[in-house]
Design a protein around this motif. Structure first.
Motif, PDB file in Angstrom:
ATOM      1  N   UNK A 146      20.328  18.673 -20.449  1.00  0.00           N
ATOM      2  CA  UNK A 146      21.265  17.648 -19.963  1.00  0.00           C
ATOM      3  C   UNK A 146      20.486  16.575 -19.197  1.00  0.00           C
ATOM      4  N   UNK A 147      19.753  15.762 -19.944  1.00  0.00           N
ATOM      5  CA  UNK A 147      18.850  14.800 -19.331  1.00  0.00           C
ATOM      6  C   UNK A 147      19.471  13.413 -19.233  1.00  0.00           C
ATOM      7  N   UNK A 148      18.957  12.649 -18.276  1.00  0.00           N
ATOM      8  CA  UNK A 148      19.256  11.221 -18.144  1.00  0.00           C
ATOM      9  C   UNK A 148      17.967  10.544 -17.695  1.00  0.00           C
ATOM     10  N   UNK A 186      15.052   0.748  -3.287  1.00  0.00           N
ATOM     11  CA  UNK A 186      16.255   1.171  -2.556  1.00  0.00           C
ATOM     12  C   UNK A 186      17.503   1.043  -3.427  1.00  0.00           C
ATOM     13  N   UNK A 187      17.632  -0.074  -4.162  1.00  0.00           N
ATOM     14  CA  UNK A 187      18.790  -0.219  -5.043  1.00  0.00           C
ATOM     15  C   UNK A 187      18.700   0.714  -6.245  1.00  0.00           C
ATOM     16  N   UNK A 188      17.475   0.953  -6.711  1.00  0.00           N
ATOM     17  CA  UNK A 188      17.278   1.927  -7.796  1.00  0.00           C
ATOM     18  C   UNK A 188      17.755   3.308  -7.336  1.00  0.00           C
ATOM     19  N   UNK A 189      17.446   3.662  -6.085  1.00  0.00           N
ATOM     20  CA  UNK A 189      17.882   4.959  -5.546  1.00  0.00           C
ATOM     21  C   UNK A 189      19.400   5.055  -5.533  1.00  0.00           C
ATOM     22  N   UNK A 190      20.084   3.953  -5.222  1.00  0.00           N
ATOM     23  CA  UNK A 190      21.546   3.945  -5.258  1.00  0.00           C
ATOM     24  C   UNK A 190      22.035   4.257  -6.664  1.00  0.00           C
ATOM     25  N   UNK A 191      21.432   3.590  -7.649  1.00  0.00           N
ATOM     26  CA  UNK A 191      21.832   3.810  -9.044  1.00  0.00           C
ATOM     27  C   UNK A 191      21.589   5.257  -9.469  1.00  0.00           C
ATOM     28  N   UNK A 192      20.486   5.821  -9.009  1.00  0.00           N
ATOM     29  CA  UNK A 192      20.160   7.199  -9.367  1.00  0.00           C
ATOM     30  C   UNK A 192      21.192   8.173  -8.803  1.00  0.00           C
ATOM     31  N   UNK A 193      21.562   8.009  -7.555  1.00  0.00           N
ATOM     32  CA  UNK A 193      22.534   8.931  -6.958  1.00  0.00           C
ATOM     33  C   UNK A 193      23.943   8.647  -7.481  1.00  0.00           C
ATOM     34  N   UNK A 194      24.244   7.399  -7.821  1.00  0.00           N
ATOM     35  CA  UNK A 194      25.517   7.121  -8.500  1.00  0.00           C
ATOM     36  C   UNK A 194      25.604   7.915  -9.801  1.00  0.00           C
ATOM     37  N   UNK A 195      24.502   7.941 -10.544  1.00  0.00           N
ATOM     38  CA  UNK A 195      24.483   8.694 -11.799  1.00  0.00           C
ATOM     39  C   UNK A 195      24.581  10.191 -11.538  1.00  0.00           C
ATOM     40  N   UNK A 196      23.909  10.675 -10.501  1.00  0.00           N
ATOM     41  CA  UNK A 196      24.007  12.096 -10.156  1.00  0.00           C
ATOM     42  C   UNK A 196      25.458  12.480  -9.893  1.00  0.00           C
ATOM     43  N   UNK A 197      26.192  11.598  -9.225  1.00  0.00           N
ATOM     44  CA  UNK A 197      27.578  11.892  -8.868  1.00  0.00           C
ATOM     45  C   UNK A 197      28.549  11.712 -10.047  1.00  0.00           C
ATOM     46  N   UNK A 198      28.285  10.735 -10.899  1.00  0.00           N
ATOM     47  CA  UNK A 198      29.277  10.337 -11.898  1.00  0.00           C
ATOM     48  C   UNK A 198      28.979  10.786 -13.323  1.00  0.00           C
ATOM     49  N   UNK A 199      27.725  11.173 -13.589  1.00  0.00           N
ATOM     50  CA  UNK A 199      27.341  11.714 -14.911  1.00  0.00           C
ATOM     51  C   UNK A 199      27.815  10.838 -16.069  1.00  0.00           C
ATOM     52  N   UNK A 200      27.444   9.571 -16.029  1.00  0.00           N
ATOM     53  CA  UNK A 200      27.884   8.628 -17.049  1.00  0.00           C
ATOM     54  C   UNK A 200      26.924   8.514 -18.232  1.00  0.00           C
TER      55      UNK A 200
END
Length: 211
Positions: A146-148, A186-200
């Motif tokens: 289950x990679x992203x 810093x903004x990349x980190x936001x995107x990464x954790x958004x993906x961790x939370x939302x699994x899009x």
């Protein structure tokens, strides 16, 4: 959510860990050496990536691979380390999110020319981009994980501002309304954790650029 950050002592890893902790996630910092203090709210696992076992990771909902190396003799580790983690997580429910490179993004709609092969791409970065590109090409073939894979913009700014805003693309290099292709760590980190939370983007690559 339980999140492990491999390479948590690196610049990208530190900010990804900080972002995850700020949102209340339970974070484990995985580091080869205890070279510097980590946030007291995080757990720590001092272990080489290639010594990790599935038992080390099985309780983590998301494993974020922020491994990085830049010396010429170590560049193949981008390929071997990602394969090692993918093999560990094969047929398991855990998700693997990868701090990827921009060099494998396409610069044309026909998807025949990658950024790393374009005329203006700096020669100094071509070996790194080549190794990371090969690692990504191998990962794309994995249907058992289950990679992203998250590619930054062309200019990945370590000390850039945290704006909290970004735009999303997929396999093509993005530019913003100013014609710029850049994103702060810093903004990349936001995107990464958004993906961790939302699994899009399960079994997909996506990319982000600053607005």
């Amino acid at each position: 959510m339980k999140i492990a950050v491999i390479g948590a002592s690196g610049k990208a890893g530190q900010l990804i860990m900080k972002e995850a902790l700020a949102r209340g996630h339970e974070v484990t910092a995985v580091m080869r050496k205890a070279t510097q203090p980590i946030d007291k709210k995080a757990h720590s696992l001092i272990k080489d990536l290639f010594d990790l076992t599935y038992d080390d990771l099985k309780n983590q909902d998301v494993i974020i691979d922020a491994f990085g190396t830049w010396s010429p003799d170590s560049l193949p580790l981008h390929q071997t380390s990602l394969k090692y983690l993918a093999d560990l997580l094969s047929e398991q429910p855990n998700r693997l999110l990868v701090v990827g490179g921009a060099g494998s993004l396409y610069v044309n709609q026909a998807h025949t020319l990658r950024l790393a092969d374009s005329p203006d791409f700096p020669d100094a970065f071509k070996p790194l981009a080549s190794s990371m590109g090969k690692a990504f090409d191998a990962l794309k073939k994995r249907n058992d994980v289950n990679w992203t894979y998250l590619s930054p913009a062309a200019n990945f700014v370590a000390d850039g501002q945290r704006t909290g805003h970004y735009m999303i693309g997929h396999d093509e290099l993005l530019t913003n309304h100013k014609g710029e292709s850049q994103i702060s760590y810093a903004d990349y980190a936001i995107a990464m954790i958004d993906e961790a939370e939302n699994a899009q983007h399960i079994r997909q690559r996506f990319t982000v650029v600053a607005e």
